[in-house]
Design a protein around this motif. Structure first.
Motif, PDB file in Angstrom:
ATOM      1  N   LEU A 123      -1.907  -0.028  -4.023  1.00  0.00           N
ATOM      2  CA  LEU A 123      -2.901  -0.507  -3.043  1.00  0.00           C
ATOM      3  C   LEU A 123      -3.797   0.633  -2.580  1.00  0.00           C
ATOM      4  O   LEU A 123      -5.017   0.479  -2.478  1.00  0.00           O
ATOM      5  CB  LEU A 123      -2.210  -1.111  -1.816  1.00  0.00           C
ATOM      6  N   ASP A 126      -6.181   1.438  -5.307  1.00  0.00           N
ATOM      7  CA  ASP A 126      -7.169   0.354  -5.431  1.00  0.00           C
ATOM      8  C   ASP A 126      -8.212   0.385  -4.314  1.00  0.00           C
ATOM      9  O   ASP A 126      -9.345  -0.052  -4.506  1.00  0.00           O
ATOM     10  CB  ASP A 126      -6.477  -1.013  -5.448  1.00  0.00           C
ATOM     11  N   LYS A 127      -7.844   0.915  -3.141  1.00  0.00           N
ATOM     12  CA  LYS A 127      -8.776   1.031  -2.016  1.00  0.00           C
ATOM     13  C   LYS A 127      -9.593   2.317  -2.086  1.00  0.00           C
ATOM     14  O   LYS A 127     -10.296   2.657  -1.145  1.00  0.00           O
ATOM     15  CB  LYS A 127      -8.014   0.993  -0.691  1.00  0.00           C
ATOM     16  N   ASN A 169       1.068  -2.728   3.155  1.00  0.00           N
ATOM     17  CA  ASN A 169      -0.315  -2.462   3.568  1.00  0.00           C
ATOM     18  C   ASN A 169      -0.361  -1.318   4.576  1.00  0.00           C
ATOM     19  O   ASN A 169      -1.233  -0.451   4.514  1.00  0.00           O
ATOM     20  CB  ASN A 169      -0.964  -3.711   4.168  1.00  0.00           C
ATOM     21  N   THR A 176      -2.254   2.288   4.162  1.00  0.00           N
ATOM     22  CA  THR A 176      -3.150   2.773   5.223  1.00  0.00           C
ATOM     23  C   THR A 176      -2.680   4.133   5.738  1.00  0.00           C
ATOM     24  O   THR A 176      -3.499   5.036   5.964  1.00  0.00           O
ATOM     25  CB  THR A 176      -3.224   1.748   6.373  1.00  0.00           C
ATOM     26  N   GLN A 205      -3.728   6.997   3.537  1.00  0.00           N
ATOM     27  CA  GLN A 205      -5.109   7.410   3.753  1.00  0.00           C
ATOM     28  C   GLN A 205      -5.258   8.130   5.082  1.00  0.00           C
ATOM     29  O   GLN A 205      -5.991   9.115   5.183  1.00  0.00           O
ATOM     30  CB  GLN A 205      -6.062   6.212   3.680  1.00  0.00           C
TER      31      GLN A 205
END
Length: 168
Positions: free
Chosen positions: A21, A24-25, A124, A128, A131
């Protein structure tokens, strides 16, 4: 980096899915996983097309674990269940900030100055947090983290605390 025996309660599969994820972000990082990666974990990493972004190291010596941590930027511990995991203390003694789940004794080991705390099983939130760790990495003073942690986890400090408990 993730270091564990990779049993199901460590949720290494969730780390891989969250890392996908994150990529992908638009995230950019590599993931090193140290420990006995099962066939299922290797298969999942391949299925998620992560072979260019992760390195499954397998089991290594304690000395090598410390070296890997010192070369890394963050420890990820995405456990569903924990007590007081030694790997967090080891990472902090290496000056390594941590992303970990709010389970067991984990919140007692970390704080805002050395970690990002997330809820278990929330992939998720883990993506997050990855990041956030990159975006806010400059707020972590690795030398200070190591010094504070070495004092907190030293034989002398732990011995004094145990003596106080037994004496009371």
């Amino acid at each position: 980096i993730h270091v564990s025996n990779m049993v199901p309660l460590k949720n290494t599969e969730g780390i891989l899915r969250a890392f996908r994820l994150f990529i992908d972000k638009g995230g950019s990082a590599g993931l090193i996983m140290v420990g006995d990666a099962s066939r299922a974990i290797r298969y999942l990493a391949t299925g998620l097309a992560l072979k260019d972004n992760i390195l499954l190291k397998g089991e290594v010596s304690y000395t090598q674990v410390a070296a890997e941590m010192q070369e890394s930027n963050c420890l990820i511990l995405f456990s569903n269940i924990e007590n007081s995991p030694c790997v967090i203390g080891e990472a902090l003694c290496c000056g390594l900030p941590v992303i970990a789940t709010n389970v067991g004794g984990v919140p007692e080991l970390i704080g805002e100055n050395n970690a990002v705390l997330i809820e278990p099983k929330d992939e998720n939130a883990l993506a997050t947090a990855m990041q956030q760790m990159i975006d806010n990495y400059s707020k972590f003073d690795r030398k200070k983290l190591a010094e504070e942690s070495k004092n907190k986890f030293s034989y002398e400090t732990v011995g004094k605390k145990m003596e106080e408990v037994y004496s009371s």
